[in-house]
Design a protein around this motif. Structure first.
Motif, PDB file in Angstrom:
ATOM      1  N   UNK A 264       2.621   5.887  10.024  1.00 42.95           N
ATOM      2  CA  UNK A 264       1.332   6.582   9.933  1.00 42.95           C
ATOM      3  C   UNK A 264       0.360   5.800   9.045  1.00 42.95           C
ATOM      4  N   UNK A 265       0.838   5.295   7.896  1.00 42.40           N
ATOM      5  CA  UNK A 265      -0.019   4.517   7.015  1.00 42.40           C
ATOM      6  C   UNK A 265      -0.414   3.197   7.680  1.00 42.40           C
ATOM      7  N   UNK A 266       0.496   2.593   8.390  1.00 46.35           N
ATOM      8  CA  UNK A 266       0.193   1.339   9.089  1.00 46.35           C
ATOM      9  C   UNK A 266      -0.894   1.568  10.137  1.00 46.35           C
ATOM     10  N   UNK A 267      -0.869   2.725  10.808  1.00 45.84           N
ATOM     11  CA  UNK A 267      -1.899   3.056  11.800  1.00 45.84           C
ATOM     12  C   UNK A 267      -3.247   3.270  11.120  1.00 45.84           C
ATOM     13  N   UNK A 268      -3.253   3.903   9.940  1.00 46.97           N
ATOM     14  CA  UNK A 268      -4.509   4.097   9.206  1.00 46.97           C
ATOM     15  C   UNK A 268      -5.111   2.746   8.810  1.00 46.97           C
TER      16      UNK A 268
ATOM     17  N   UNK B 256       0.810  -1.214   0.000  1.00 48.61           N
ATOM     18  CA  UNK B 256       0.000   0.000   0.000  1.00 48.61           C
ATOM     19  C   UNK B 256       0.849   1.273   0.000  1.00 48.61           C
ATOM     20  N   UNK B 257       2.118   1.177   0.226  1.00 46.53           N
ATOM     21  CA  UNK B 257       2.945   2.370   0.202  1.00 46.53           C
ATOM     22  C   UNK B 257       4.404   2.033   0.385  1.00 46.53           C
TER      23      UNK B 257
ATOM     24  N   UNK C  15      10.926   2.063   3.134  1.00 51.58           N
ATOM     25  CA  UNK C  15      10.075   1.400   4.125  1.00 51.58           C
ATOM     26  C   UNK C  15       8.743   1.099   3.428  1.00 51.58           C
ATOM     27  N   UNK C  16       8.481  -0.193   3.183  1.00 53.20           N
ATOM     28  CA  UNK C  16       7.275  -0.609   2.457  1.00 53.20           C
ATOM     29  C   UNK C  16       6.222  -1.072   3.446  1.00 53.20           C
ATOM     30  N   UNK C  17       4.964  -0.656   3.227  1.00 53.77           N
ATOM     31  CA  UNK C  17       3.832  -1.085   4.043  1.00 53.77           C
ATOM     32  C   UNK C  17       3.113  -2.166   3.238  1.00 53.77           C
ATOM     33  N   UNK C  18       3.122  -3.404   3.786  1.00 47.38           N
ATOM     34  CA  UNK C  18       2.532  -4.523   3.052  1.00 47.38           C
ATOM     35  C   UNK C  18       1.508  -5.244   3.921  1.00 47.38           C
TER      36      UNK C  18
END
Length: 189
Positions: free
Chosen positions: A130-134, A119-120, A155-158
């Motif tokens: 921040x994206x992981x918290x969302x 996702x980012x 840093x990848x959000x998967x």
């Protein structure tokens, strides 16, 4: 030309009509007596109809007189013939279809390689957190993977791994309903 400060043109007055020789007619419109008469007849007919309908309900209904059981005579009912036998149907497909079994060959679903959804990808770890918290607020669990490549640290959000693409699509639609767009589904490496 200055339109704001210009003067208005004088008003024109229509020429006066002469009243000589003409008798003055009343300015009241003539009453259409035919329309008034027709309206009175319709209202009267409607009132008569309503009174005729209401008068019917007030008429006495005939009362049935009870006859003592001793004076009643039994009524002889004619003997009815029993119903004939139901004819036999000339079609035999009804029994054939009831006793038939349908065999369907369903191939097993081929599961491809596991899927993951990214996702980012951020340079700053705080943005990834921040994206992981969302994503966590939407009820899904995500991870942050840090990779060091030729162009720096990312840093990848998967999310995942998912057994099938359908499971990954379900979570992606849930994220899109929460206004988080742009997640990509990839094969697991």
């Amino acid at each position: 030309m200055d339109y704001a400060n210009r003067k208005r043109p004088p008003k024109r007055t229509p020429p006066k009509k002469s009243t000589r020789g003409k008798s003055q007619q009343s300015t009241k419109p003539a009453v259409p007596w035919l329309v008034v008469l027709l309206a009175v007849i319709l209202v009267g007919g409607f009132a008569w109809l309503l009174s005729a309908i209401s008068g019917r309900s007030q008429q006495p209904t005939p009362q049935s007189v009870d006859v003592p059981p001793a004076q009643q005579q039994p009524t002889a009912q004619p003997q009815k013939d029993p119903l004939p036998e139901q004819p036999e149907e000339p079609w035999d497909y009804i029994e054939v279809l009831e006793n038939q079994e349908v065999v369907v060959d369903v191939p097993e679903r081929e599961l491809g390689p596991p899927k993951l959804m990214q996702c980012g990808s951020f340079r700053n770890k705080s943005d990834a957190e921040e994206m992981r918290a969302m994503i966590a607020m939407m009820g899904l669990e995500s991870q942050i993977r840090t990779t060091d490549g030729g162009n720096g640290v990312w840093h990848r959000v998967i999310l995942g791994p998912y057994e099938s693409k359908r499971d990954a699509e379900r979570d992606r639609h849930k994220l899109e309903r929460g206004n988080l767009h742009g997640c990509q589904i990839w094969n697991w490496n």
